[in-house]
Write an enzyme that holds these catalytic residues in place. Sequence first.
Site, PDB file in Angstrom:
ATOM      1  N   ASN A  90       0.814  -1.226   0.000  1.00 12.51           N
ATOM      2  CA  ASN A  90       0.000   0.000   0.000  1.00 12.51           C
ATOM      3  C   ASN A  90       0.844   1.270   0.000  1.00 12.51           C
ATOM      4  OD1 ASN A  90      -2.443   1.778   0.935  1.00 12.51           O
ATOM      5  ND2 ASN A  90      -0.903   1.999   2.547  1.00 12.51           N
ATOM      6  N   TYR A 156       2.467   9.377 -11.980  1.00 14.01           N
ATOM      7  CA  TYR A 156       1.712   8.590 -10.995  1.00 14.01           C
ATOM      8  C   TYR A 156       0.805   7.579 -11.713  1.00 14.01           C
ATOM      9  CZ  TYR A 156      -1.453   7.834  -6.953  1.00 14.01           C
ATOM     10  OH  TYR A 156      -2.196   7.290  -5.932  1.00 14.01           O
ATOM     11  N   ALA A 158       1.221   6.271 -14.662  1.00 17.59           N
ATOM     12  CA  ALA A 158       2.055   5.213 -15.261  1.00 17.59           C
ATOM     13  C   ALA A 158       2.512   4.231 -14.190  1.00 17.59           C
ATOM     14  CB  ALA A 158       3.262   5.829 -15.960  1.00 17.59           C
TER      15      ALA A 158
HETATM   16  N1  LIG Z   1      -5.998   8.823  -1.014  1.00 17.94           N
HETATM   17  C1  LIG Z   1      -6.407   8.593  -2.266  1.00 17.94           C
HETATM   18  O1  LIG Z   1      -7.298   9.286  -2.790  1.00 17.94           O
HETATM   19  C2  LIG Z   1      -5.807   7.455  -3.068  1.00 17.94           C
HETATM   20  C3  LIG Z   1      -6.411   7.137  -4.284  1.00 17.94           C
HETATM   21  C4  LIG Z   1      -5.899   6.122  -5.046  1.00 17.94           C
HETATM   22  C5  LIG Z   1      -4.809   5.394  -4.612  1.00 17.94           C
HETATM   23  N2  LIG Z   1      -4.217   5.733  -3.430  1.00 17.94           N
HETATM   24  C6  LIG Z   1      -3.053   4.938  -3.016  1.00 17.94           C
HETATM   25  O2  LIG Z   1      -3.315   4.370  -1.762  1.00 17.94           O
HETATM   26  C7  LIG Z   1      -2.082   4.215  -1.046  1.00 17.94           C
HETATM   27  C8  LIG Z   1      -2.205   4.887   0.317  1.00 17.94           C
HETATM   28  O3  LIG Z   1      -2.546   6.246   0.109  1.00 17.94           O
HETATM   29  P1  LIG Z   1      -3.010   7.208   1.291  1.00 17.94           P
HETATM   30  O4  LIG Z   1      -3.991   8.137   0.702  1.00 17.94           O
HETATM   31  O5  LIG Z   1      -3.364   6.428   2.496  1.00 17.94           O
HETATM   32  O6  LIG Z   1      -1.652   8.019   1.513  1.00 17.94           O
HETATM   33  P2  LIG Z   1      -1.060   8.735   2.825  1.00 17.94           P
HETATM   34  O7  LIG Z   1      -2.142   9.135   3.743  1.00 17.94           O
HETATM   35  O8  LIG Z   1      -0.126   9.762   2.292  1.00 17.94           O
HETATM   36  O9  LIG Z   1      -0.229   7.546   3.499  1.00 17.94           O
HETATM   37  C9  LIG Z   1       0.860   6.996   2.821  1.00 17.94           C
HETATM   38  C10 LIG Z   1       1.442   5.886   3.647  1.00 17.94           C
HETATM   39  O10 LIG Z   1       2.568   5.357   2.937  1.00 17.94           O
HETATM   40  C11 LIG Z   1       3.708   5.432   3.773  1.00 17.94           C
HETATM   41  N3  LIG Z   1       4.896   5.716   2.996  1.00 17.94           N
HETATM   42  C12 LIG Z   1       5.088   6.751   2.144  1.00 17.94           C
HETATM   43  N4  LIG Z   1       6.336   6.716   1.650  1.00 17.94           N
HETATM   44  C13 LIG Z   1       6.941   5.628   2.216  1.00 17.94           C
HETATM   45  C14 LIG Z   1       8.222   5.071   2.120  1.00 17.94           C
HETATM   46  N5  LIG Z   1       9.168   5.620   1.336  1.00 17.94           N
HETATM   47  N6  LIG Z   1       8.499   3.966   2.827  1.00 17.94           N
HETATM   48  C15 LIG Z   1       7.576   3.403   3.624  1.00 17.94           C
HETATM   49  N7  LIG Z   1       6.326   3.874   3.759  1.00 17.94           N
HETATM   50  C16 LIG Z   1       6.018   4.981   3.062  1.00 17.94           C
HETATM   51  C17 LIG Z   1       3.413   6.554   4.764  1.00 17.94           C
HETATM   52  O11 LIG Z   1       4.098   6.335   5.986  1.00 17.94           O
HETATM   53  P3  LIG Z   1       5.418   7.085   6.488  1.00 17.94           P
HETATM   54  O12 LIG Z   1       5.304   8.512   6.066  1.00 17.94           O
HETATM   55  O13 LIG Z   1       5.383   6.859   7.967  1.00 17.94           O
HETATM   56  O14 LIG Z   1       6.536   6.345   5.822  1.00 17.94           O
HETATM   57  C18 LIG Z   1       1.932   6.366   4.991  1.00 17.94           C
HETATM   58  O15 LIG Z   1       1.693   5.384   5.963  1.00 17.94           O
HETATM   59  C19 LIG Z   1      -0.989   4.817  -1.929  1.00 17.94           C
HETATM   60  O16 LIG Z   1      -0.370   3.793  -2.665  1.00 17.94           O
HETATM   61  C20 LIG Z   1      -1.772   5.736  -2.854  1.00 17.94           C
HETATM   62  O17 LIG Z   1      -1.106   5.955  -4.065  1.00 17.94           O
HETATM   63  C21 LIG Z   1      -4.695   6.738  -2.634  1.00 17.94           C
END
Ligand SMILES: NC(=O)c1ccc[n+]([C@@H]2O[C@H](COP(=O)([O-])OP(=O)(O)OC[C@H]3O[C@@H](n4cnc5c(N)ncnc54)[C@H](OP(=O)(O)O)[C@@H]3O)[C@@H](O)[C@H]2O)c1
Length: 252
Positions: A90, A156, A158
Amino acid sequence: MGDRLAGRRALVTGASRGIGRAIALAFAAEGAHVVALARNGELLTELVADIDGQGGSASFVVCDVTDPEAVGAATAAIVAEGPIDVLVNNAGGNSFSAPVVMMRPTGWTKTQTLNVDSTFWMLQGVLPSMVAAGGGSVINVSSVAGLAGAPLMAHYGAAKAAILSLTRSAALEVAASGVRVNALVPGWVETDLTDFLRHDSNVESSLLDRVPMQRWGTPEEIAAAAVFLAGDESSFMTGQTLVVDGGLSVMP
Ligand SMILES: NC(=O)c1ccc[n+]([C@@H]2O[C@H](COP(=O)([O-])OP(=O)(O)OC[C@H]3O[C@@H](n4cnc5c(N)ncnc54)[C@H](OP(=O)(O)O)[C@@H]3O)[C@@H](O)[C@H]2O)c1
């Protein structure tokens, strides 16, 4: 508390915040032991305490998924402690917008590394033990940005499209062993990642106007789909893309 994941050990990356945190909580509430992985140890400590407080079981590992050596060491240590039954890739995201012709190659590469390379490295670290055990469920988190064109977010889109292809290929390679690999595709979800879109009400309303259900998704709604993909209810599903987006991707 339910028991749909009782006795399973689940590794969730990006579990410190947002969707990953909600998945970790939902898995623990269904009886799984959760190994939560991210960079922020303080937030992971809070998550583990919250899960303990709810009568669940969890531990955490601090790891940067963009560092292949760190991922290799972390996954080797986690797998050595016991089998992983569920892996959720994730961790990911996107930190900028730019048209293709203006995009810096470093920004492009950084986004591929965070989203796709990390998923590949995690698969390399965990899949062999799942295959040897003869079962397991992998969930790779993609995005609606990977299903269609993503103007100003080609990097993103891609990366997230590559995750869908990686999911299908890995699923075919390990299907006969009993290991399943599926992709989970969220639409717009209310997390830190999308916080900047809620600062301007015009931006937010034009975004939500394109969502048939006219609202943000919640991390818990994505987590509910992850529980389904992790457990036996999806036992004949592999290589698939499960979209949870309030209807966004079927808009004409
Ligand atoms: N929110 C949306 O609308 C949405 C839509 C489509 C897809 N997604 C996808 O869903 C996933 C989660 O998104 P989210 O919205 O929950 O994002 P978020 O709130 O920004 O959380 C991202 C998570 O990933 C971790 N992370 C980021 N960079 C990291 C790294 N280099 N190493 C280890 N952990 C890392 C962060 O933890 P730390 O900062 O503690 O490392 C955090 O726990 C992502 O893959 C995102 O692309 C989100």
